[in-house]
Design an enzyme around this catalytic site. Structure first.
Site, short mmCIF file in Angstrom:
data_model
loop_
_atom_site.label_atom_id
_atom_site.label_comp_id
_atom_site.label_asym_id
_atom_site.label_seq_id
_atom_site.Cartn_x
_atom_site.Cartn_y
_atom_site.Cartn_z
N LYS A 13 -11.35 31.93 -29.03
CA LYS A 13 -11.98 30.75 -28.40
C LYS A 13 -13.38 30.49 -28.94
O LYS A 13 -13.72 29.38 -29.31
CB LYS A 13 -12.17 30.97 -26.89
CG LYS A 13 -10.97 30.97 -26.04
CD LYS A 13 -11.36 31.00 -24.55
CE LYS A 13 -12.19 32.20 -24.13
NZ LYS A 13 -11.52 33.49 -24.15
N ARG A 88 -12.53 29.80 -15.44
CA ARG A 88 -11.79 31.05 -15.54
C ARG A 88 -11.05 31.39 -14.25
O ARG A 88 -10.38 32.42 -14.19
CB ARG A 88 -12.76 32.17 -15.85
CG ARG A 88 -12.59 32.79 -17.23
CD ARG A 88 -13.74 33.73 -17.41
NE ARG A 88 -13.65 34.71 -18.40
CZ ARG A 88 -14.33 34.68 -19.56
NH1 ARG A 88 -15.02 33.62 -19.88
NH2 ARG A 88 -14.29 35.70 -20.36
N ARG A 127 -14.67 43.92 -33.39
CA ARG A 127 -15.45 42.74 -33.77
C ARG A 127 -16.97 42.94 -33.65
O ARG A 127 -17.46 43.75 -32.87
CB ARG A 127 -15.00 41.51 -32.99
CG ARG A 127 -15.35 41.49 -31.53
CD ARG A 127 -14.74 40.27 -30.84
NE ARG A 127 -15.11 40.22 -29.44
CZ ARG A 127 -14.73 39.28 -28.60
NH1 ARG A 127 -13.97 38.28 -29.02
NH2 ARG A 127 -15.11 39.31 -27.34
N ARG A 160 -20.83 43.60 -28.92
CA ARG A 160 -21.01 43.38 -27.49
C ARG A 160 -20.77 44.66 -26.69
O ARG A 160 -19.83 45.40 -26.98
CB ARG A 160 -20.04 42.29 -27.00
CG ARG A 160 -20.55 40.90 -27.26
CD ARG A 160 -19.52 39.87 -26.97
NE ARG A 160 -18.85 39.99 -25.67
CZ ARG A 160 -18.05 39.07 -25.17
NH1 ARG A 160 -17.83 37.96 -25.84
NH2 ARG A 160 -17.47 39.25 -24.01
N ARG A 171 -10.75 43.37 -18.82
CA ARG A 171 -10.92 41.93 -19.03
C ARG A 171 -9.56 41.24 -19.20
O ARG A 171 -9.35 40.13 -18.71
CB ARG A 171 -11.81 41.66 -20.25
CG ARG A 171 -13.29 41.90 -19.93
CD ARG A 171 -14.12 42.20 -21.16
NE ARG A 171 -14.20 41.11 -22.09
CZ ARG A 171 -14.55 41.25 -23.38
NH1 ARG A 171 -14.84 42.44 -23.86
NH2 ARG A 171 -14.61 40.21 -24.16
P1 AMP Z 1 -16.93 35.90 -22.61
O1 AMP Z 1 -18.05 35.93 -23.59
O2 AMP Z 1 -16.39 34.53 -22.38
O3 AMP Z 1 -15.85 36.90 -22.94
O4 AMP Z 1 -17.54 36.35 -21.21
C1 AMP Z 1 -18.14 37.64 -21.04
C2 AMP Z 1 -18.21 38.00 -19.57
O5 AMP Z 1 -19.01 37.03 -18.87
C3 AMP Z 1 -16.88 38.00 -18.84
O6 AMP Z 1 -16.17 39.22 -18.99
C4 AMP Z 1 -17.32 37.75 -17.41
O7 AMP Z 1 -17.87 38.92 -16.83
C5 AMP Z 1 -18.47 36.76 -17.58
N1 AMP Z 1 -18.01 35.35 -17.56
C6 AMP Z 1 -18.04 34.46 -18.59
N2 AMP Z 1 -17.56 33.27 -18.21
C7 AMP Z 1 -17.20 33.41 -16.91
C8 AMP Z 1 -16.61 32.53 -15.95
N3 AMP Z 1 -16.29 31.26 -16.25
N4 AMP Z 1 -16.38 33.02 -14.71
C9 AMP Z 1 -16.71 34.28 -14.37
N5 AMP Z 1 -17.24 35.17 -15.22
C10 AMP Z 1 -17.50 34.74 -16.49
#
Ligand code: AMP
Length: 213
Positions: A13, A88, A127, A160, A171
């Site tokens: 994404k 989400r 990654r 990360r 996740r």
């Molecule tokens: P990502 O970079 O999109 O994988 O997001 C990293 C982390 O941020 C996720 O594992 C969640 O803990 C938090 N997070 C990101 N976007 C959301 C969302 N829309 N709702 C809830 N938690 C989020």
């Protein structure tokens, strides 16, 4: 153009959103990036989000809905935006519908980048990302010419904190329980499409552009 890019963690994404954002001249709104920046800056939102992010759980709906409501009101979102990692949960999708309706806006495309769970674990744990320009790399599939250094801009590559196997599995479980139902929220809306996220990155990008026109 208002686009939602969906898909499990590691489906691509972020990478695809960045390319589409560059080509179409609209901002990429990644709630993950915004939350990581808030944690780093030590803001109140960051402090509230930190523990959930470290465990691979979800940050509360009120926090992320608030972040997006503020962000889509900014001037650079006037021509559109790409939502990456939001909504989400079904509650976030409902809140998004309401905030767009209030502004007389609607989502033009919802695209799900589908991918196989086991492949995602190895994808994510390998990654890294350039701290300067955001270019993504992978220990097996896309090695930089010099270890730890970005080919494009010479920036340092970072990993990360939540890209370790235990957190990744959490996740993915959270994705299946809470985010997969969001697909049903959009599936019958006429704007929903799926692309195969297991295809090479360039092919996925070409398919996205074909849908977006
Ligand atoms: P990502 O970079 O999109 O994988 O997001 C990293 C982390 O941020 C996720 O594992 C969640 O803990 C938090 N997070 C990101 N976007 C959301 C969302 N829309 N709702 C809830 N938690 C989020």
């Amino acid at each position: 153009m208002k686009l939602i890019l969906m898909g499990p963690p590691g489906a691509g994404k972020g990478t695809q959103a960045r390319r589409v954002a560059e080509s179409y001249g609209v901002p990429q709104l990644s709630t993950g990036d915004m939350l990581r920046a808030a944690v780093k800056a030590g803001t109140e939102v960051g402090q509230r989000a930190k523990a959930a992010m470290e465990s691979g759980g979800l940050v509360t709906d009120d926090i992320v809905v608030g972040i997006i409501a503020d962000r889509i009101g900014e001037a650079d979102c006037g021509k559109g935006f790409i939502l990456d990692g939001f909504p989400r949960t079904v509650a976030q999708a409902v809140a998004l519908d309401a905030m767009l309706a209030e502004r007389g806006l609607h989502i033009d495309h919802v695209i799900d980048i589908a991918a196989d769970t086991e492949a995602l674990v190895s994808r994510i744990t390998g990654r890294s990302t350039c701290a300067k320009c955001g270019e993504g790399y992978h220990a097996v599939h896309k090695k930089p010419a010099v270890a730890g250094v970005c080919d494009k801009c010479g920036g340092n590559l970072t990993t990360r904190a939540d890209d370790n196997e235990e957190t990744v599995r959490n996740r993915l479980a959270v994705y299946h329980q809470q985010t997969a139902p969001v697909i049903d929220h959009y599936r019958n809306g006429g704007t929903f499409r799926t692309v195969d996220g297991m295809l090479p990155m360039d092919t996925v990008y070409t398919e996205l552009c074909a849908i977006l026109g």
